[in-house]
Scaffold this motif. Structure first.
Motif, PDB file in Angstrom:
ATOM      1  N   SER A  46      -7.755  -2.513  -1.607  1.00 44.92           N
ATOM      2  CA  SER A  46      -6.341  -2.718  -1.295  1.00 44.92           C
ATOM      3  C   SER A  46      -5.648  -1.378  -1.527  1.00 44.92           C
ATOM      4  N   VAL A  47      -5.147  -0.780  -0.452  1.00 42.59           N
ATOM      5  CA  VAL A  47      -4.584   0.584  -0.519  1.00 42.59           C
ATOM      6  C   VAL A  47      -3.278   0.636   0.282  1.00 42.59           C
ATOM      7  N   PRO A  48      -2.468   1.664   0.096  1.00 44.27           N
ATOM      8  CA  PRO A  48      -1.284   1.800   0.955  1.00 44.27           C
ATOM      9  C   PRO A  48      -1.728   1.847   2.419  1.00 44.27           C
ATOM     10  N   SER A  49      -0.967   1.218   3.302  1.00 45.91           N
ATOM     11  CA  SER A  49      -1.418   1.065   4.688  1.00 45.91           C
ATOM     12  C   SER A  49      -1.659   2.403   5.369  1.00 45.91           C
ATOM     13  N   ASN A  50      -0.935   3.431   4.934  1.00 46.98           N
ATOM     14  CA  ASN A  50      -1.107   4.717   5.625  1.00 46.98           C
ATOM     15  C   ASN A  50      -2.057   5.668   4.887  1.00 46.98           C
ATOM     16  N   GLY A  62      -4.702   5.463  -3.758  1.00 46.43           N
ATOM     17  CA  GLY A  62      -3.461   4.834  -4.218  1.00 46.43           C
ATOM     18  C   GLY A  62      -3.572   3.330  -4.391  1.00 46.43           C
ATOM     19  N   GLY A  63      -4.806   2.824  -4.483  1.00 43.40           N
ATOM     20  CA  GLY A  63      -4.972   1.376  -4.595  1.00 43.40           C
ATOM     21  C   GLY A  63      -6.046   0.990  -5.593  1.00 43.40           C
ATOM     22  N   HIS A  64      -6.710  -0.117  -5.333  1.00 47.53           N
ATOM     23  CA  HIS A  64      -7.735  -0.615  -6.248  1.00 47.53           C
ATOM     24  C   HIS A  64      -8.818  -1.329  -5.451  1.00 47.53           C
TER      25      HIS A  64
END
Ligand SMILES: Cc1cc2nc3c(=O)[nH]c(=O)nc-3n(C[C@H](O)[C@H](O)[C@H](O)COP(=O)(O)OP(=O)(O)OC[C@H]3O[C@@H](n4cnc5c(N)ncnc54)[C@H](O)[C@@H]3O)c2cc1C
Lengths: 352, 483
Positions: free
Chosen positions: A261-265, A303-305
């Motif tokens: 799960s990360v920032p879409s961009n 930027g996610g996990h």
């Protein structure tokens, strides 16, 4: 069936300090860390308690089958906006909320927690507690009902949930475009910044599929603006079900399945193995035997996990470890809800 | 004590950031609920996150309570200062730290005004959706603490649906971050728990909000009804037709009359109630939807229908609704704004109940209503200089809130419990549920120093409230399940 037998089980288990493994249809047994403890089956506590199409609210008991709920909603042309995956015919509402997993529509409509309006639970002492309610706006008390979404049964047995539902869109279309990953990500993020009725996206192997849902005129205009080739309705429907239920060929086989799960961009995450992207780029499925440390580090850099979603061996832990301050808050909350630590211990994190 | 605390804060805060003399602290004595006032012992106005942390650590070490404050527009006394503690103002945190049009998010400091977010996002065709009527004044930190809504939340959600991440400190000054720029974060959804927690769990020093593409166009249908019941049924009919309006608001005649004089919005003053029903999207989509809305509203018995022809007219139709509180403020020395939410189908019953209460308490009460999501804002008109009127007002409000609970609703939809509705919490929740709230509080703040005495009553307070209440005639339906 009333909730008293469940309450009795909890009280009795709390007295003995023995673990309970809460289970509905068992469709998500694979998710999280390995379940342990004596089985507590929730399926007998079932049934839709109330459904008011004009209030956009449905309340049902935990054991109610997701299929039944969706059928009842469909009769009134309404739906569960977060499009939950079932992962098996027996999926129940309680399991759906406890797992907190949302499907293809998540990026545009919101997640399970966004539609939870209220919940009744039995905590680890067997106390019946109600939080939230059956109205759209409610700020009395902490928002415990939303906190339950994704808590994997570690805070209480969810007895009853009230959900906001929405009308189905009048029209739907699916487009297919040929695009390499970086280009697909760039386009997806660009489209998301424009008022286009995109309700789902999935990219794999240089092929991007987009689902549009909305008014006829909006769909027509979006098809014009986006381009690509229109996929036949039936083929499209089974494609999106395949993605949601992980029946698509990408999900077959034995390799561990990671959920990033990360920032879409975020730029394409370079890891060994194949990827399938959803949610406009914010969800990246990875089939890979890369070691957990490598995958988690890459997700964090983006930027996610990363969650070890399906794997024969979850010794690395299903979920990304928490920062110390957050871990302390988690333990504090667990203690507040379940002082004896008997509800699904270890399912979310080994230490509670 | 005051000197000791001010002196301690002066060790790391500049002189301008520590106020303790009455004339300096007076502006902080209340928030938007002016009936409750108290001078803070000390006001701290830190300018950096490190200073916020130092204030919290110092107060924690001294065992001094801390109350965070944004713009002070709250309507439930959430920012009422502690007489024996520090009012921590976030007013100096006014910067937009990062605006990322590609990722469609903004990272902002808590003191940034709600409307300012959409202003900076506008050049990119983006906006921040939640739009409380107080949006030109209220801060995003306050919005997060109250889970504020607006007239567009039926379609676009509340603060909780539009915030991705918050950063800040616990009462002990420990740095925390909930949520993520991704769509979820591992573990419990602490972001959902923190939003709407009325400043009791953490002090927020940075907020990441989601920005949405601005719809191409929007139009609003204004419909008149000769009976409030019919307007209520029309709301249900719109939803039943599968329409989710961008906004769906109702005002009764006393409310339209009060605002019309003030803003000249063009409201039908003969109507018992009017509905404002907004459609947004592409021009074609809006045309399609407005036609359906008109059809449904006409079938529901609308006596007059008007559709905004251009943006200026759309804003004019809304201006009355958005200015409803100040307008009412002009026809009465004071007004008391309530905030219950009810299932929409019980609207007529609740409005009739309010009408009966107007007679019982001899006070007028116009109604504005977020009809789409059942959130009612009855405004009781009174004169605070007359203590006896204030008493009647509070009794009136209490009865209405309890009616909201009785019909399956809640005592607060968006303004929070604060100090104002703390007694009604004893009616809405059982002792075990309240105890769970307190246990959650202790998980974040074991010494209970952050905004103490707000939002969640103690059991002792509920017992005392129960005693008073029983003497005053007894609770209606005490055995009723509240879910
Ligand atoms: C005319 C008028 C119209 C209004 N209309 C609406 C409306 O349409 N919808 C709606 O929802 N509300 C409305 N409100 C209520 C109010 O504007 C909101 O509750 C708003 O979110 C409060 O923001 P604030 O910055 O003024 O917060 P404050 O009043 O300063 O504080 C509110 C609460 O938040 C806490 N807090 C503030 N900042 C922080 C922080 N950084 N960290 C932790 N806690 C913090 C405070 O302790 C307090 O408990 C209206 C108010 C007025 C006066």
């Amino acid at each position: 069936m009333s909730f008293e037998p469940i309450q009795e089980r909890i009280r009795e288990a709390a007295g003995r300090g023995s673990a309970l493994r809460i289970r509905g249809g068992g469709s998500k047994d694979f998710y999280g860390n390995a379940p342990r403890g004596e089985l507590l089956d929730t399926r007998a506590h079932a049934g839709i308690v109330s459904y008011e199409p004009t209030e956009l609210v449905l309340s049902a008991r935990c054991g109610t089958s997701l299929l039944e709920i969706q059928e009842v909603l469909a009769e009134k042309s309404q739906l569960l906006p977060f499009e939950p995956p079932h992962f098996g015919p027996g999926a129940t509402l309680g399991g759906c909320v406890a797992a907190g997993l949302s499907g293809p529509r998540r990026a545009s409509a919101g997640a399970v927690r966004d539609f939870v309006l209220g919940a009744v639970i039995l905590d680890g002492r067997g106390q019946r507690l109600a939080f939230g309610g059956q109205v759209m706006k409610n700020v009395a008390g902490y928002d415990v009902a939303r906190l339950l979404a994704g808590s994997l049964g570690t805070l209480g047995v969810i007895l009853e949930v009230s959900l906001k539902v929405l009308p189905r869109s009048p029209a739907e279309a699916t487009l297919r475009l040929e695009l390499p990953q970086a280009e697909a990500l760039r386009k997806l993020n660009g489209w998301a910044g424009r008022p286009l009725p995109i309700s789902a996206s999935a990219w794999r192997g240089d092929e991007l599929r987009l689902r549009l849902s909305g008014a006829e005129s909006a769909i027509r205009a979006a098809v014009q603006a986006i381009g690509g080739e229109t996929v036949a309705q039936e083929e499209a429907a089974s494609y999106w079900t395949g993605v949601r239920e992980q029946a698509d060929a990408f999900f077959a086989g034995e390799l561990p399945l990671w959920r990033l799960s990360v920032p879409s961009n975020a730029a394409p995450v370079e890891l060994q193995g194949e990827q399938l992207l959803e949610w406009g780029g914010a969800l990246r499925w990875l089939r890979s035997s890369a070691d957990a440390g490598t995958v988690r580090a890459a997700a964090m850099r983006a930027g996610g996990h990363a969650t070890l979603f399906r794997a024969p061996d979850k010794a690395a832990g299903a979920f990304t470890p928490l920062a110390p301050a957050l871990a302390r808050l988690h333990r504090g909350l667990k203690k507040a809800f379940d002082p004896a630590g008997i509800l699904n211990p270890g399912r979310l994190y080994p230490e509670f | 004590m005051q000197r000791r605390v001010a002196g301690k804060l002066r060790e790391f805060l500049p002189e301008r950031s520590v106020l303790w003399q009455d004339e300096d602290t007076r502006p902080y004595e209340c928030d938007g609920l002016t009936a409750y006032r108290r001078l803070p012992m000390v006001v701290a106005l830190p300018e950096t996150e490190a200073q916020v942390q130092q204030v919290l650590m110092a107060c924690h070490a001294m065992g001094v309570p801390v109350v965070p404050r944004g713009a002070g527009t709250g309507l439930s006394g959430g920012a009422l200062p502690p007489g024996d503690g520090v009012l921590l103002s976030l007013a100096k945190f006014m910067r937009v730290r990062r605006l990322d049009p590609a990722a469609r998010l903004a990272i902002i400091e808590p003191g940034v005004r709600n409307a300012a977010i959409s202003d900076v996002a506008a050049p990119f065709g983006l906006y921040y959706a939640p739009d409380p009527s107080s949006q030109i004044a209220c801060s995003i930190g306050g919005n997060v603490a109250e889970n504020s809504g607006g007239v567009h939340c039926l379609k676009y959600g509340l603060t909780v649906h539009n915030v991705l991440r918050v950063r800040g400190f616990t009462a002990a000054g420990e740095a925390i971050e909930f949520g993520s720029e991704a769509l979820d974060a591992p573990g419990y959804d602490l972001l959902a728990l923190a939003i709407g927690s009325e400043g009791l769990l953490a002090v927020v020093t940075e907020v990441t909000v989601k920005l949405l593409p601005r719809p191409e166009t929007a139009r609003v249908v204004m419909a008149s009804f000769d009976k409030v019941e019919k307007a209520g049924d029309a709301v249900a009919a719109v939803i039943a037709a599968g329409i989710v309006p961008a906004g769906l608001e109702m005002m009764d005649r006393p409310a339209t009359r009060a605002v019309e004089e003030f803003v000249h919005a063009g409201y039908d003053l003969e109507a018992a109630a009017i509905l404002l029903c907004e459609s947004d999207g592409s021009a074609a989509e809006v045309e399609e939807e407005v036609a359906r809305m008109k059809e449904v509203l006409a079938a529901a018995g609308a006596t007059r229908l008007a559709v905004s022809r251009d943006e200026a007219e759309r804003l004019r139709f809304w201006s009355g609704r958005k200015a409803a509180f100040p307008a009412v403020g002009r026809i009465s020395p004071d007004y008391y704004c309530m905030d219950g939410t009810i299932p929409k189908k019980r609207l007529a019953e609740v409005l009739n109940f309010i009408a009966a209460m107007e007679k019982k308490y001899r006070l007028r009460c116009p109604n504005v209503f977020h009809a789409g999501d059942g959130n009612l804002h009855p405004l009781i008109l009174f004169d605070a200089n007359d203590p006896e009127q204030l008493e009647r007002t509070e009794a009136f409000a209490a009865e209405v809130l309890e009616k909201c609970i009785e019909v399956g609703g809640t005592i607060t939809g968006e303004h929070g419990v604060g100090v104002e509705k703390i007694d009604q919490m004893c009616v809405q929740f059982s002792p075990a549920e309240l105890e769970m709230f307190r246990a959650i509080k202790r998980a974040f703040d074991p010494q209970e120093l952050l905004n103490p005495g707000k939002a969640v009553p103690t059991l002792a307070r509920c017992v005392e409230f129960g005693r008073r209440h029983v003497r005053a005639g007894g609770l209606r339906h005490p055995g009723l399940p509240r879910f």
